[in-house]
Write an enzyme that holds these catalytic residues in place. Structure first.
Site, PDB file in Angstrom:
ATOM      1  N   ASN A  53      10.464  -1.804  -2.627  1.00  0.00           N
ATOM      2  CA  ASN A  53       9.095  -1.336  -2.432  1.00  0.00           C
ATOM      3  C   ASN A  53       9.091   0.004  -1.731  1.00  0.00           C
ATOM      4  O   ASN A  53       8.397   0.932  -2.105  1.00  0.00           O
ATOM      5  CB  ASN A  53       8.364  -2.348  -1.558  1.00  0.00           C
ATOM      6  CG  ASN A  53       7.266  -3.001  -2.316  1.00  0.00           C
ATOM      7  OD1 ASN A  53       6.626  -2.358  -3.139  1.00  0.00           O
ATOM      8  ND2 ASN A  53       7.064  -4.267  -2.047  1.00  0.00           N
ATOM      9  N   ARG A  55       3.803   4.538  -1.733  1.00  0.00           N
ATOM     10  CA  ARG A  55       3.940   5.804  -0.982  1.00  0.00           C
ATOM     11  C   ARG A  55       4.210   6.967  -1.933  1.00  0.00           C
ATOM     12  O   ARG A  55       4.955   6.816  -2.897  1.00  0.00           O
ATOM     13  CB  ARG A  55       5.112   5.699   0.014  1.00  0.00           C
ATOM     14  CG  ARG A  55       4.841   4.715   1.117  1.00  0.00           C
ATOM     15  CD  ARG A  55       6.069   4.531   1.993  1.00  0.00           C
ATOM     16  NE  ARG A  55       6.360   3.122   2.144  1.00  0.00           N
ATOM     17  CZ  ARG A  55       7.484   2.640   2.653  1.00  0.00           C
ATOM     18  NH1 ARG A  55       8.433   3.447   3.074  1.00  0.00           N
ATOM     19  NH2 ARG A  55       7.663   1.337   2.756  1.00  0.00           N
ATOM     20  N   GLU A  82      21.439  -6.632   4.689  1.00  0.00           N
ATOM     21  CA  GLU A  82      21.230  -6.012   5.996  1.00  0.00           C
ATOM     22  C   GLU A  82      21.429  -7.035   7.117  1.00  0.00           C
ATOM     23  O   GLU A  82      21.928  -6.707   8.186  1.00  0.00           O
ATOM     24  CB  GLU A  82      19.817  -5.415   6.055  1.00  0.00           C
ATOM     25  CG  GLU A  82      19.690  -4.185   5.180  1.00  0.00           C
ATOM     26  CD  GLU A  82      18.281  -3.910   4.680  1.00  0.00           C
ATOM     27  OE1 GLU A  82      17.790  -4.702   3.844  1.00  0.00           O
ATOM     28  OE2 GLU A  82      17.679  -2.924   5.107  1.00  0.00           O
ATOM     29  N   HIS A 102      16.518   2.739   6.183  1.00  0.00           N
ATOM     30  CA  HIS A 102      17.362   1.849   5.370  1.00  0.00           C
ATOM     31  C   HIS A 102      18.844   2.062   5.681  1.00  0.00           C
ATOM     32  O   HIS A 102      19.707   1.777   4.847  1.00  0.00           O
ATOM     33  CB  HIS A 102      17.180   2.091   3.854  1.00  0.00           C
ATOM     34  CG  HIS A 102      15.830   1.755   3.311  1.00  0.00           C
ATOM     35  ND1 HIS A 102      15.212   2.545   2.365  1.00  0.00           N
ATOM     36  CD2 HIS A 102      14.990   0.739   3.552  1.00  0.00           C
ATOM     37  CE1 HIS A 102      14.039   2.025   2.046  1.00  0.00           C
ATOM     38  NE2 HIS A 102      13.873   0.922   2.769  1.00  0.00           N
ATOM     39  N   GLY A 122      15.485  -4.677  -4.293  1.00  0.00           N
ATOM     40  CA  GLY A 122      14.762  -5.419  -5.343  1.00  0.00           C
ATOM     41  C   GLY A 122      14.817  -4.820  -6.726  1.00  0.00           C
ATOM     42  O   GLY A 122      15.262  -5.462  -7.678  1.00  0.00           O
ATOM     43  N   ARG A 137      16.578  -6.355  13.972  1.00  0.00           N
ATOM     44  CA  ARG A 137      16.411  -5.112  13.207  1.00  0.00           C
ATOM     45  C   ARG A 137      15.347  -4.286  13.925  1.00  0.00           C
ATOM     46  O   ARG A 137      14.263  -4.798  14.223  1.00  0.00           O
ATOM     47  CB  ARG A 137      15.938  -5.427  11.800  1.00  0.00           C
ATOM     48  CG  ARG A 137      15.657  -4.165  11.038  1.00  0.00           C
ATOM     49  CD  ARG A 137      14.963  -4.431   9.751  1.00  0.00           C
ATOM     50  NE  ARG A 137      14.774  -3.169   9.048  1.00  0.00           N
ATOM     51  CZ  ARG A 137      13.781  -2.930   8.222  1.00  0.00           C
ATOM     52  NH1 ARG A 137      12.887  -3.860   7.979  1.00  0.00           N
ATOM     53  NH2 ARG A 137      13.683  -1.774   7.622  1.00  0.00           N
ATOM     54  N   ASN A 194      14.028 -10.180  12.131  1.00  0.00           N
ATOM     55  CA  ASN A 194      13.401  -8.951  11.623  1.00  0.00           C
ATOM     56  C   ASN A 194      11.888  -9.132  11.726  1.00  0.00           C
ATOM     57  O   ASN A 194      11.284  -9.817  10.902  1.00  0.00           O
ATOM     58  CB  ASN A 194      13.851  -8.739  10.170  1.00  0.00           C
ATOM     59  CG  ASN A 194      13.241  -7.504   9.552  1.00  0.00           C
ATOM     60  OD1 ASN A 194      12.418  -6.822  10.159  1.00  0.00           O
ATOM     61  ND2 ASN A 194      13.633  -7.212   8.324  1.00  0.00           N
TER      62      ASN A 194
HETATM   63  P1  ADP Z   1      11.049  -4.344   0.234  1.00  0.00           P
HETATM   64  O1  ADP Z   1      12.109  -5.031   1.059  1.00  0.00           O
HETATM   65  O2  ADP Z   1      10.977  -2.869   0.410  1.00  0.00           O
HETATM   66  O3  ADP Z   1       9.709  -5.016   0.232  1.00  0.00           O
HETATM   67  P2  ADP Z   1      12.577  -5.293  -2.049  1.00  0.00           P
HETATM   68  O4  ADP Z   1      13.918  -4.726  -1.908  1.00  0.00           O
HETATM   69  O5  ADP Z   1      12.382  -6.753  -1.820  1.00  0.00           O
HETATM   70  O6  ADP Z   1      11.505  -4.442  -1.273  1.00  0.00           O
HETATM   71  O7  ADP Z   1      12.070  -4.946  -3.534  1.00  0.00           O
HETATM   72  C1  ADP Z   1      10.828  -5.382  -3.968  1.00  0.00           C
HETATM   73  C2  ADP Z   1      10.505  -4.709  -5.283  1.00  0.00           C
HETATM   74  O8  ADP Z   1      11.577  -4.916  -6.224  1.00  0.00           O
HETATM   75  C3  ADP Z   1       9.292  -5.357  -5.947  1.00  0.00           C
HETATM   76  O9  ADP Z   1       8.128  -4.681  -5.579  1.00  0.00           O
HETATM   77  C4  ADP Z   1       9.568  -5.159  -7.400  1.00  0.00           C
HETATM   78  O10 ADP Z   1       8.909  -3.977  -7.778  1.00  0.00           O
HETATM   79  C5  ADP Z   1      11.040  -4.935  -7.537  1.00  0.00           C
HETATM   80  N1  ADP Z   1      11.666  -6.002  -8.317  1.00  0.00           N
HETATM   81  C6  ADP Z   1      12.142  -7.178  -7.899  1.00  0.00           C
HETATM   82  N2  ADP Z   1      12.632  -7.898  -8.929  1.00  0.00           N
HETATM   83  C7  ADP Z   1      12.454  -7.151 -10.043  1.00  0.00           C
HETATM   84  C8  ADP Z   1      12.746  -7.317 -11.454  1.00  0.00           C
HETATM   85  N3  ADP Z   1      13.321  -8.419 -11.898  1.00  0.00           N
HETATM   86  N4  ADP Z   1      12.433  -6.306 -12.268  1.00  0.00           N
HETATM   87  C9  ADP Z   1      11.847  -5.190 -11.817  1.00  0.00           C
HETATM   88  N5  ADP Z   1      11.535  -4.983 -10.543  1.00  0.00           N
HETATM   89  C10 ADP Z   1      11.841  -5.931  -9.651  1.00  0.00           C
END
Ligand code: ADP
Length: 400
Positions: free
Chosen positions: A211, A241, A384, A180, A331, A91, A7
């Site tokens: 995010n 965003r 993924e 996604h 996340g 990806r 990726n």
């Molecule tokens: P991406 O792949 O889009 O960067 P992720 O799926 O890894 O995003 O998610 C990242 C986001 O998940 C972080 O910015 C955070 O805001 C949120 N996150 C991760 N762990 C926690 C937690 N324990 N509590 C609250 N938010 C969390």
């Protein structure tokens, strides 16, 4: 059959090497800061200590070369030689309307991906660089493209078209594509497994909340609507965003602030969302902490985020004539019990309620709605990379 999943982002490469006999991960890692001072490869072989390799990683080709060396290294490697890599799955973010499924990379596919660069100028170029680097370093090994947009190609026209003159679609391909897709596909399939039901009998609302965040309506196994649009800017309020806004705000702000198209693009993509509203951070952990400490704008950002997700859930239930399950992933969706609770508080009219005890978990696939709920709520960690590895195995099975 060993499959490398890659990726490539603009300055990073994430990878996982799968042994598809049992779908185990032999090693995974991350190249960061490509082309920037301080570039580094962090390689994690299964069952062995992590290796951190500091090197001057000027471009994606050097990054992929280091990854291949790490995988075959005498100390922290997991395979004897590169010949063991049967195929590589990439990806790829945007395939426009060209691909509704994962494909074997051919010169024609590369041409089609080049043509999609205009629609994903930040994402597609590094994806293409990754494919080119692998072709150069392990020639003859089949490669596949697995697209974020592919799963949403089943959306009906009335859902994917914008209310613009029809020529805008014909001339520029202006329409909702959705992103996604690999994640929405995976978690909807897992939800059906957990419910012990056929996916083709279920209406599932999948909430990928990271995010970047998007929601999809998956009716009988097919995506029929999703919140991201022509680009990943539309839909929910996200980390940085803005999500959906009145489009008239854009020319208004450009005039008021004398912004160029690039400046307004950066304003909407990088300075908005919960970061812009809270003034605290784009990371929900920081915002939740600030809200608990009494920061009103942090609290407002959380309320806005939850409200928007809840509104989409309601509208997708309407779009599908009901819902059988709601899934939280990524996340925030996997980790934040308080956000899941906030979102679902008010969905009782659908015939569902979160069970506070079951909801108090992290990163584990399980149902979190009260016993007997008409609409089941699940947490399902997304994967993924596994979908990419599985698709690559299917496509390349006859070739290696
Ligand atoms: P991406 O792949 O889009 O960067 P992720 O799926 O890894 O995003 O998610 C990242 C986001 O998940 C972080 O910015 C955070 O805001 C949120 N996150 C991760 N762990 C926690 C937690 N324990 N509590 C609250 N938010 C969390």
């Amino acid at each position: 059959m060993k499959i490398l999943v890659v990726n490539c982002g603009s300055s990073s490469i994430k990878y996982q090497l799968f042994d598809m006999t049992d779908e185990s991960v032999l090693a995974k890692g991350l190249v960061e800061r490509i082309g920037i001072e301080g570039s580094v490869l962090t390689h994690q072989p299964a069952g062995k200590p992590k290796a951190v390799i500091n090197a001057d990683i000027k471009n994606h080709s050097i990054g992929i070369k280091l990854v291949l060396e790490a995988l075959t290294d005498a100390n922290h490697g997991v395979i004897g030689s590169m010949k063991e890599i049967a195929a590589v799955g990439h990806r790829v973010v945007h395939a426009g309307e060209k691909f509704a499924d994962s494909v074997l990379i051919t010169p024609e596919v590369m041409k089609a991906l080049d043509e999609c660069i205009e629609m994903a100028p930040l994402h597609n170029p590094p994806n293409i660089l990754g494919i080119e680097a692998c072709a150069e370093l392990i020639p003859g090994v089949p490669q596949t493209g697995v697209f974020d947009t592919a799963f949403h190609q089943t959306m009906p026209k009335h859902a994917f078209l914008y209310g613009l003159p029809y020529e805008a679609y014909e001339k520029y391909g202006l329409r909702r594509y959705g992103f996604h897709g690999t994640s929405h596909k995976y978690v909807s399939q897992r939800a059906a497994e957990l419910m012990d039901e056929q996916l083709t009998n279920l209406r599932i609302i999948t909430c990928h909340l990271g995010n970047g965040a998007s929601i999809a309506a998956v009716k009988f196994g097919k995506s029929v609507d999703t919140s991201m649009g022509f680009t990943p800017l539309e839909g929910l309020v996200m980390g940085t965003r803005c999500g959906e806004i009145d489009p008239a705000i854009i020319p208004y702000l450009m005039k008021k602030e004398g912004m160029t198209p690039d400046q307004i693009d950066s304003y909407l993509n990088k300075k908005s969302g919960v970061l812009g509203v809270s003034g605290v951070s784009s990371d929900f952990r920081d915002i939740e902490e600030a809200a608990v400490a009494g920061n009103d704008r942090a609290q407002l950002a959380l309320e806005m985020f939850a409200y928007k997700v809840r509104k989409y859930i309601g509208s997708y239930a309407a779009a599908m004539g009901g819902a059988d399950a709601i899934v939280f992933t990524a996340g925030l969706g996997e980790n934040s019990a308080s956000m899941r609770d906030k979102i679902c508080n008010g969905l009782e009219f659908l015939g569902t309620r979160i069970d506070p005890v079951k909801n108090n978990v992290r990163g584990k696939a399980q149902e979190i709605s009260v016993d007997g709920a008409k609409v089941k709520i699940f947490i399902i960690p997304t994967n993924e990379e596994l979908v990419i590895a599985r698709d690559t195995k299917t496509i390349c099975a006859g070739l290696v």
